[in-house]
Design a protein around this motif. Structure first.
Motif, short mmCIF file in Angstrom:
data_model
loop_
_atom_site.label_atom_id
_atom_site.label_comp_id
_atom_site.label_asym_id
_atom_site.label_seq_id
_atom_site.Cartn_x
_atom_site.Cartn_y
_atom_site.Cartn_z
N UNK A 32 35.81 50.14 50.96
CA UNK A 32 37.20 50.50 50.65
C UNK A 32 38.01 49.21 50.56
N UNK A 33 38.18 48.73 49.33
CA UNK A 33 38.91 47.49 49.12
C UNK A 33 40.42 47.74 49.22
N UNK A 34 41.12 46.70 49.58
CA UNK A 34 42.58 46.77 49.64
C UNK A 34 43.14 47.04 48.25
N UNK A 35 44.07 48.01 48.16
CA UNK A 35 44.62 48.37 46.86
C UNK A 35 45.30 47.15 46.22
N UNK A 36 44.94 46.88 44.97
CA UNK A 36 45.53 45.77 44.24
C UNK A 36 44.81 44.46 44.43
N UNK A 37 43.78 44.44 45.30
CA UNK A 37 43.02 43.20 45.52
C UNK A 37 42.14 42.91 44.31
N UNK A 38 41.58 41.70 44.29
CA UNK A 38 40.73 41.30 43.16
C UNK A 38 39.49 42.20 43.05
N UNK A 39 38.88 42.49 44.18
CA UNK A 39 37.69 43.34 44.16
C UNK A 39 38.03 44.75 43.70
N UNK A 40 39.17 45.26 44.15
CA UNK A 40 39.59 46.60 43.72
C UNK A 40 39.88 46.63 42.23
N UNK A 41 40.46 45.57 41.72
CA UNK A 41 40.77 45.51 40.28
C UNK A 41 39.49 45.46 39.46
N UNK A 121 31.46 39.62 34.00
CA UNK A 121 30.58 39.94 35.12
C UNK A 121 29.91 41.29 34.87
N UNK A 122 28.59 41.32 35.08
CA UNK A 122 27.84 42.56 34.96
C UNK A 122 27.75 43.22 36.33
N UNK A 126 28.57 41.82 40.08
CA UNK A 126 29.58 42.49 40.91
C UNK A 126 29.01 42.87 42.27
N UNK A 127 27.74 43.23 42.31
CA UNK A 127 27.09 43.54 43.59
C UNK A 127 26.97 42.26 44.43
N UNK A 128 26.60 41.15 43.79
CA UNK A 128 26.52 39.87 44.50
C UNK A 128 27.88 39.45 45.03
N UNK A 129 28.95 39.76 44.26
CA UNK A 129 30.31 39.42 44.68
C UNK A 129 30.88 40.45 45.67
#
Length: 757
Positions: A32-41, A121-122, A126-129
């Motif tokens: 559950x990423x923070x809303x608006x974070x880079x990962x969530x985007x 990014x594939x 994205x899994x690695x990140x």
């Protein structure tokens, strides 16, 4: 062509399934990423890309977020159009929307892995990140999995035939071909195992009857030179009586025939597998399947604007890669040299031990501990080799995934081969041959003497090394291979809190059964693209042990046979019960592994020829028997023709000629009453100037002649066997010939067969 276009147009009009009929093709999991974070985007953008391609996505919220992915039917209809419905046939009774479930998973996985967001990014990146935690297809609650679990993935089914068709229907052709190959390999191992056991039993029955062993056991007046420089004692040749008898278990007349037959066995096994493979894939209607065409079709389905990548070759890049590969091989050979140094130092240390048993068997203890250290080196270097092979693979810039897999396979097998066999090659072909002689020993760093061979030969050292590595690999490694995922799964299940399980919040109202299924699948052990590759690699290394040095270890086929009976069920249990569902791969053979097997077959001929010619004492004994024995020189028929062989094979050294760094013991051994002036050592040298004697050159010429003859005869037998056993059965050839004939007769404007020309 017109029919094909009509079919495509008709398919495009088919309406997709409504949501409550959906069966999810793939599951994506993320924190559950923070809303608006880079990962969530990035997560939102990736899911948006999939929705634009027509995918239906449903979210379930628990401690993590789960996204069910369902592909639109149009994707599979395009696939059938492009490849003319090449998936029709035996798999159709396990289908959804007229598409085999394995095909659905394979196509969806390809699209997921090749979908890029704006940052290029594939999914894998994205899994690695850590944008996503995992992506996997589901183990479905279906009859097929239940059948595999009850009739295949059970230890009690160890002797039962494998359900290859069901494996193919659930896991795809590549996994099915692996198990078909492994089962066939295990079956063909049985006669080789019986033959090796007979050779070993022959050695046991003649345990006390060997003339060479008798002479060693009775040589209580033969004084041997010290085994080290630091006050090591002189010793009697009879002290090694047991060692000499054990050597005869493996170094006997049956070894030669066994080595030739194993070279023939390796060829027959490959030819019979080619026939078996042709029958299997012909039944699957994949005999003429083309991997490049399949991959191009998937690329076009994923991206209609896909630009074709042409084959390219760069001599500069190839040269750099070759140098890097050679550098890595040099490092692996350097590790083998380090093991040699350890054995040299360990021999000295064990000789000075306070324990009488260790002191008396210092050389054997050094071999055993060296073999264990070699096994530990193998475990460590296996991980290093994989990283290096992946790095080199990326430098080579392969065009497709299959090409990348082939390049990686060749590199990792090459590195693993040198990791496993560098030390064995040293023992087989260099131990006791580059150590010099008394008065002029070769020393490591000018301090430690290299090891010497036992008077009855070095083949027992090779046997000990192979036996320890193979036993550890097939027991400890398999134990860890099964126990590790089993414990991980139990640990994950123990962490799951039953109270939280009932409080799962579902954003879009999925059913409880669907939610439970996703969570259970996520708890299973992760499967990666190397899972099946690792199983193949493990078997290739075992096949190398079974064939290349089998002359020194005739029990290797028996050990491999027993191991494989358990290996099949171990792999089955892992795939069905302990791991997430592996992504099915389409295939019509075992790929580049077949070329690896053929290369091992050639190395087996060379390796066994060298073992018999160089490592074994078979050739020196035959030279003595037919040239220098009492039977030839004195024309005697009342004694064994090998009488006097040991005395003939030992040279004489004057104690006064030892080097300055040689420190002799101050106290004479108990068996000597007067000062020792001469000692014996294993070699063919003159007693005056220690130069090679005539016998040495005679034996050398005989070894070389035998090696050339053996390898030419064995290779000829291999070629004849390969010619005699056709790769493809005539029934399969005729089946496809008749199919081509019927297709030609069925074209518009077919030829009138009643008209004479």
């Amino acid at each position: 062509m017109e029919l094909r276009e009509n079919y495509c147009r008709k398919s495009e009009e088919t309406k997709p399934l409504v949501p409550n009929q959906m069966k999810w093709d793939f599951i994506l999991v993320c924190d559950k990423h923070t809303y608006g974070s880079e990962k969530d985007a990035k997560k939102t953008e990736f899911l948006g890309k999939l929705e634009k391609k027509g995918f239906t996505i449903e979210e379930i919220e628990d401690k993590k977020l789960f996204y069910g992915v369902h592909a639109p039917s149009e994707i599979f209809q395009k696939y059938q159009c492009l490849l003319k419905n090449s998936d029709s046939g035996l798999q159709n009774h396990h289908t959804e929307e007229n598409v085999p479930i394995t095909t659905r998973i394979r196509i969806v996985n390809f699209i997921l892995q090749n979908t890029q967001i704006s940052s290029e990014e594939t999914l894998q990146k994205l899994i690695k990140a850590k944008v996503f935690k995992a992506a996997f297809p589901l183990h479905k609650r279906e009859e097929l999995r239940k059948l595999l679990k009850e009739n295949w993935a059970q230890w009690r089914k160890i002797l039962k035939q494998q359900p290859i068709e069901e494996i193919r229907s659930y896991f795809g052709e590549k996994v099915a071909l692996y198990f078909a190959w492994l089962g066939w390999y295990t079956r063909i191992l049985f006669p080789a195992a019986v033959l090796g056991l007979l050779v070993f039993l022959y050695g046991i029955f003649h345990f006390d009857s060997s003339q060479v062993s008798k002479e060693i056991c009775e040589a209580n007046t033969t004084i041997m030179c010290p085994l080290c420089d630091q006050k090591c004692p002189f010793w009697q040749l009879s002290d090694t009586c047991t060692y000499a008898k054990v050597t005869h278990l493996f170094d006997n007349e049956g070894t030669i025939l066994f080595a030739v037959l194993m070279a023939l066995w390796a060829t027959v096994f490959l030819e019979l597998w080619k026939r078996k493979r042709a029958e299997v894939v012909s039944g699957w209607e994949l005999y003429g399947w083309d991997e490049d065409e399949e991959e191009l079709a998937l690329q076009l389905i994923n991206d209609p604007a896909y630009t074709l990548k042409l084959y390219q070759h760069s001599y500069i890049r190839s040269t750099i890669l070759l140098l890097l590969v050679l550098l890595m091989i040099a490092v692996l050979i350097g590790l083998a040299h380090a093991l040699v140094i350890y054995r040299v130092v360990a021999t000295v240390v064990f000789t000075k031990s306070d324990f009488e048993f260790i002191q008396e068997h210092a050389s054997t203890m050094a071999v055993i501990t060296g073999a264990v250290l070699h096994y530990i080196t193998i475990i460590v270097m296996t991980k290093v080799n994989r990283r290096v092979a992946l790095f080199l693979c990326e430098l080579e810039k392969p065009r497709t995934f299959s090409e990348r897999e082939n390049i990686f396979t060749v590199k990792i097998f090459t590195f693993q081969f040198f990791t496993y066999f560098s030390s064995l090659i040293y023992i087989a072909f260099f131990l006791g041959r580059i150590n010099g002689h008394p008065g002029n020993y070769v020393r490591v760093a000018g301090k430690w003497r290299l090891e010497e061979c036992h008077p009855s030969g070095c083949i027992t050292d090779l046997f000990i090394q192979m036996a320890i590595i193979m036993i550890l690999k097939q027991t400890l490694s398999n134990f860890v291979e099964y126990l590790t995922p089993w414990l991980r799964l139990r640990f994950r299940k123990s962490l799951a809190n039953p109270k939280d399980k009932d409080e799962v919040h579902m954003v879009k109202g999925s059913e409880n059964s669907c939610k439970e299924q996703w969570l259970k699948n996520y708890q299973l052990n992760e499967v990666n693209i190397f899972s099946l590759f690792e199983e193949f690699l493990e078997m290739m290394i075992q096949y190398s042990f079974t064939t290349i040095f089998v002359a020194a270890f005739p029990l290797a086929p028996l050990m491999a046979f027993i191991n494989n009976l358990f290996e099949i069920r171990l792999d089955a249990i892992k795939m069905v019960q302990l791991q997430r569902r592996i992504v099915p791969r389409k295939a019509n053979d075992i790929g580049i592994w077949l070329q690896v097997l053929e290369a091992i077959g050639i190395l087996a001929v060379i390796g066994n020829g060298l073992v018999i010619a160089i490592t074994s004492d078979f050739i020196p004994m035959q030279v003595y028997k037919y040239t220098y024995s009492p039977c030839m020189l004195q024309n005697r028929t009342d004694i064994n023709c090998l009488t006097g062989y040991i005395n003939h094979s030992l040279s004489v050294f004057r104690v006064q000629d030892f080097e300055k760094q040689m420190k002799l013991p101050e106290k004479l051994p108990d068996f000597m009453r007067s000062e020792i002036t001469e000692c014996r050592y294993r070699d063919y040298r003159n007693s005056d100037d220690y130069s090679y004697s005539v016998q040495f050159w005679h034996v050398f010429a005989a070894r070389l002649a035998f090696l050339i003859l053996f390898e030419h005869v064995a290779l000829c037998i291999k070629l004849i066997a390969a010619w005699y056993v056709p790769d493809v059965p005539q029934s399969v050839k005729n089946k496809h010939l008749e199919k081509k004939y019927e297709n030609l007769l069925g074209v518009p404007g077919k030829i009138d067969r009643t008209t004479d020309v």
